[in-house]
Design a protein around this motif. Structure first.
Motif, PDB file in Angstrom:
ATOM      1  N   PRO A  42       0.814  -1.229   0.000  1.00  0.00           N
ATOM      2  CA  PRO A  42       0.000   0.000   0.000  1.00  0.00           C
ATOM      3  C   PRO A  42       0.842   1.270   0.000  1.00  0.00           C
ATOM      4  CG  PRO A  42      -0.168  -1.135   2.121  1.00  0.00           C
ATOM      5  CD  PRO A  42       0.515  -2.063   1.183  1.00  0.00           C
ATOM      6  N   LEU A  43       2.027   1.221   0.606  1.00  0.00           N
ATOM      7  CA  LEU A  43       2.922   2.381   0.568  1.00  0.00           C
ATOM      8  C   LEU A  43       3.361   2.674  -0.863  1.00  0.00           C
ATOM      9  CD1 LEU A  43       5.497   2.337   3.538  1.00  0.00           C
ATOM     10  CD2 LEU A  43       3.888   4.139   2.941  1.00  0.00           C
ATOM     11  N   ALA A  44       3.705   1.601  -1.578  1.00  0.00           N
ATOM     12  CA  ALA A  44       4.169   1.767  -2.956  1.00  0.00           C
ATOM     13  C   ALA A  44       3.069   2.309  -3.866  1.00  0.00           C
ATOM     14  CB  ALA A  44       4.695   0.435  -3.492  1.00  0.00           C
ATOM     15  N   LYS A  45       1.823   1.957  -3.594  1.00  0.00           N
ATOM     16  CA  LYS A  45       0.713   2.459  -4.395  1.00  0.00           C
ATOM     17  C   LYS A  45       0.560   3.970  -4.243  1.00  0.00           C
ATOM     18  CE  LYS A  45      -2.044  -1.781  -4.509  1.00  0.00           C
ATOM     19  NZ  LYS A  45      -3.310  -2.441  -4.082  1.00  0.00           N
ATOM     20  N   VAL A  46       0.879   4.477  -3.052  1.00  0.00           N
ATOM     21  CA  VAL A  46       0.775   5.913  -2.790  1.00  0.00           C
ATOM     22  C   VAL A  46       1.965   6.670  -3.380  1.00  0.00           C
ATOM     23  CG1 VAL A  46       0.772   7.671  -0.973  1.00  0.00           C
ATOM     24  CG2 VAL A  46      -0.638   5.609  -0.729  1.00  0.00           C
ATOM     25  N   PHE A  47       3.175   6.146  -3.186  1.00  0.00           N
ATOM     26  CA  PHE A  47       4.377   6.884  -3.573  1.00  0.00           C
ATOM     27  C   PHE A  47       4.887   6.535  -4.978  1.00  0.00           C
ATOM     28  CE2 PHE A  47       4.363   7.348   0.994  1.00  0.00           C
ATOM     29  CZ  PHE A  47       4.818   8.644   1.177  1.00  0.00           C
ATOM     30  N   ASN A  48       4.467   5.393  -5.512  1.00  0.00           N
ATOM     31  CA  ASN A  48       4.914   4.957  -6.837  1.00  0.00           C
ATOM     32  C   ASN A  48       6.433   5.085  -6.980  1.00  0.00           C
ATOM     33  OD1 ASN A  48       4.610   3.947  -9.442  1.00  0.00           O
ATOM     34  ND2 ASN A  48       4.357   5.988 -10.334  1.00  0.00           N
ATOM     35  N   PRO A  49       7.184   4.433  -6.101  1.00  0.00           N
ATOM     36  CA  PRO A  49       8.648   4.621  -6.082  1.00  0.00           C
ATOM     37  C   PRO A  49       9.344   3.893  -7.227  1.00  0.00           C
ATOM     38  CG  PRO A  49       8.034   2.890  -4.563  1.00  0.00           C
ATOM     39  CD  PRO A  49       6.743   3.430  -5.122  1.00  0.00           C
ATOM     40  N   LYS A  50      10.591   4.300  -7.480  1.00  0.00           N
ATOM     41  CA  LYS A  50      11.408   3.624  -8.482  1.00  0.00           C
ATOM     42  C   LYS A  50      11.881   2.258  -7.982  1.00  0.00           C
ATOM     43  CE  LYS A  50      13.113   7.969 -10.438  1.00  0.00           C
ATOM     44  NZ  LYS A  50      14.307   8.819 -10.690  1.00  0.00           N
ATOM     45  N   LYS A  51      11.928   2.140  -6.654  1.00  0.00           N
ATOM     46  CA  LYS A  51      12.463   0.897  -6.085  1.00  0.00           C
ATOM     47  C   LYS A  51      11.731   0.550  -4.797  1.00  0.00           C
ATOM     48  CE  LYS A  51      16.706   1.025  -4.460  1.00  0.00           C
ATOM     49  NZ  LYS A  51      18.189   0.981  -4.321  1.00  0.00           N
ATOM     50  N   ILE A  52      11.505  -0.751  -4.576  1.00  0.00           N
ATOM     51  CA  ILE A  52      10.943  -1.260  -3.326  1.00  0.00           C
ATOM     52  C   ILE A  52      11.976  -2.208  -2.722  1.00  0.00           C
ATOM     53  CG2 ILE A  52       9.091  -2.580  -2.241  1.00  0.00           C
ATOM     54  CD1 ILE A  52       7.289  -1.769  -4.554  1.00  0.00           C
ATOM     55  N   THR A  53      12.368  -1.943  -1.490  1.00  0.00           N
ATOM     56  CA  THR A  53      13.434  -2.731  -0.865  1.00  0.00           C
ATOM     57  C   THR A  53      12.955  -3.323   0.448  1.00  0.00           C
ATOM     58  OG1 THR A  53      15.077  -1.228  -1.817  1.00  0.00           O
ATOM     59  CG2 THR A  53      15.831  -2.724  -0.087  1.00  0.00           C
ATOM     60  N   GLN A  54      13.117  -4.641   0.584  1.00  0.00           N
ATOM     61  CA  GLN A  54      12.746  -5.335   1.818  1.00  0.00           C
ATOM     62  C   GLN A  54      13.987  -5.616   2.664  1.00  0.00           C
ATOM     63  OE1 GLN A  54      10.335  -8.089  -1.047  1.00  0.00           O
ATOM     64  NE2 GLN A  54       9.927  -8.805   1.029  1.00  0.00           N
ATOM     65  N   THR A  55      13.788  -5.679   3.970  1.00  0.00           N
ATOM     66  CA  THR A  55      14.848  -6.124   4.868  1.00  0.00           C
ATOM     67  C   THR A  55      15.245  -7.558   4.495  1.00  0.00           C
ATOM     68  OG1 THR A  55      13.872  -4.790   6.623  1.00  0.00           O
ATOM     69  CG2 THR A  55      15.462  -6.463   7.295  1.00  0.00           C
ATOM     70  N   GLU A  56      16.501  -7.890   4.698  1.00  0.00           N
ATOM     71  CA  GLU A  56      16.973  -9.232   4.373  1.00  0.00           C
ATOM     72  C   GLU A  56      17.588  -9.911   5.596  1.00  0.00           C
ATOM     73  OE1 GLU A  56      18.132  -9.126  -0.345  1.00  0.00           O
ATOM     74  OE2 GLU A  56      19.666  -8.492   1.089  1.00  0.00           O
ATOM     75  N   ILE A  57      17.448 -11.218   5.625  1.00  0.00           N
ATOM     76  CA  ILE A  57      18.120 -12.048   6.628  1.00  0.00           C
ATOM     77  C   ILE A  57      19.070 -12.987   5.893  1.00  0.00           C
ATOM     78  CG2 ILE A  57      17.842 -13.895   8.335  1.00  0.00           C
ATOM     79  CD1 ILE A  57      15.228 -12.740   9.148  1.00  0.00           C
ATOM     80  N   GLU A  58      20.283 -13.094   6.395  1.00  0.00           N
ATOM     81  CA  GLU A  58      21.240 -14.028   5.807  1.00  0.00           C
ATOM     82  C   GLU A  58      21.128 -15.369   6.523  1.00  0.00           C
ATOM     83  OE1 GLU A  58      26.071 -14.775   5.368  1.00  0.00           O
ATOM     84  OE2 GLU A  58      25.317 -12.768   5.867  1.00  0.00           O
ATOM     85  N   TYR A  59      20.816 -16.405   5.753  1.00  0.00           N
ATOM     86  CA  TYR A  59      20.768 -17.761   6.298  1.00  0.00           C
ATOM     87  C   TYR A  59      21.998 -18.528   5.819  1.00  0.00           C
ATOM     88  CZ  TYR A  59      15.957 -17.202   7.927  1.00  0.00           C
ATOM     89  OH  TYR A  59      14.843 -16.790   8.596  1.00  0.00           O
ATOM     90  N   GLN A  60      22.633 -19.215   6.747  1.00  0.00           N
ATOM     91  CA  GLN A  60      23.801 -20.021   6.418  1.00  0.00           C
ATOM     92  C   GLN A  60      23.567 -21.456   6.854  1.00  0.00           C
ATOM     93  OE1 GLN A  60      27.461 -18.612   8.137  1.00  0.00           O
ATOM     94  NE2 GLN A  60      28.733 -20.082   7.053  1.00  0.00           N
TER      95      GLN A  60
END
Length: 335
Positions: A42-60
């Motif tokens: 819903p945030l992206a629908k309002v701001f229409n950004p060039k990029k959407i970035t999610q937090t990442e977890i590194e699994y080993q």
């Protein structure tokens, strides 16, 4: 955020890793996994950004020792640099007792930590005699407190206050690390299995690694939804493991939004606005002026930053403001 998967041979550890890492994980032992965050849509629908970035977890995925009673010194050494542990227990084959596996994991951690403490106390005793300027009585006191807990065959993570002491942080004690035990059960036992109750720093979750790996290989979202519906599964292992990991590490999510990027960030619960700014960049924290904060529920009501400002729900907060889960924050700073 780095999470190590550990487990004895045949526990299904690698199968669960492949389920978490998704398609293409075969043959690799390390994967950066995006943390599901539905609030970005819903945030992206309002701001229409060039990029959407999610937090990442590194699994080993750390290699098993090949035995059923020991993880091995190599694995113990590898996990010292990890933030969290995901230990997979064989609760499906019937060949082993998963509770004995859990006890074996904890015993290895305790023995390893005791060896570290004994060695350090010996050095402190030498410093006390020969190099008093190097001797720190506070560190000795903390180590003795830690040893007393370990000698009762209890992991250090049960004493959160002790583990958080600066004098102990550099030791990277294994039994102090937060751990999520994944009880790997067969699909047929999913409905009737209840994992043990949680304890401080220790949580439990029931998964079917084989089933989850099969689900992760379905590329079509509709096909996956139907498959999950047929099985009566509401969340994937990835969603559930990450949710439990966030709870275990006491993490929340705050959001930033603009035309360039909409992004989620992980943050320790109870952190201030200034600390949240530092999560993005140290310069933002140093030059912090104020934070413009919009709570998530307020955003859903307005769906427009201008309207939120007119309604008075877009607030100006100082550096000591305690960030809440779902806060949308714009940082004002000067460097």
């Amino acid at each position: 955020m780095k999470t190590a998967l550990i487990g004895f041979a045949g526990s299904g550890k690698t199968e669960l890793f492949r389920a978490l890492a998704g398609p293409g994980a075969a043959g690799v032992s390390r994967a950066m996994v995006k943390v599901p965050e539905p609030r970005l849509t819903p945030l992206a629908k309002v701001f229409n950004p060039k990029k959407i970035t999610q937090t990442e977890i590194e699994y080993q995925d750390l290699p098993g020792s090949g035995g059923s009673k020991s993880l091995g010194n190599k694995v113990l050494g590898e996990i010292r640099g990890c933030d969290c542990l995901l230990a997979v227990l064989d609760a499906f084959s019937g060949a082993v007792d998963p509770r004995e596996q859990l006890q074996a994991v904890e015993a290895e951690f305790i023995v390893s930590d005791l060896a570290v403490i004994e060695k350090k106390l010996e050095r402190l005793a030498q410093d006390k005699q020969k190099a008093k300027h190097l001797y720190d009585p506070r560190v000795e006191e903390l180590l003795q407190q830690a040893m007393a807990i370990l000698e009762q065959e209890k992991p250090l993570r049960r004493d959160k206050d002790l583990c958080s002491q600066p004098g102990l942080k550099g030791f990277a004690f294994l039994s102090a690390k937060p751990i999520l035990y994944a009880w790997n059960i067969s699909e047929s036992k999913m409905d009737g299995f209840t994992p043990p109750p949680d304890e401080p720093g220790t949580m439990h979750i029931a998964v079917s690694a084989m089933l989850e790996r099969e689900m992760s290989e379905l590329d079509d979202p509709e096909e996956l939804a139907m498959f999950m519906q047929d099985l009566g599964v509401q969340q994937s292992a990835l969603d559930r493991v990450i949710a439990r990991t966030y709870s275990l590490l006491s993490l929340i999510t705050f959001l930033t939004a603009g035309e360039k990027e909409v992004r989620s960030w992980a943050l320790s619960r109870g952190s201030t606005a200034a600390q949240a700014a530092g999560t993005i960049h140290s310069d933002i924290q140093k030059g912090f002026i104020r934070a413009e904060v919009l709570g998530w529920e307020d955003f859903l009501e307005c769906l427009d930053m201008k309207k939120a400002k007119e309604k008075g729900v877009l607030r100006l907060e100082g550096k000591d403001y305690i960030v809440k889960d779902g806060d949308i924050i714009t940082f004002r700073f000067n460097v």
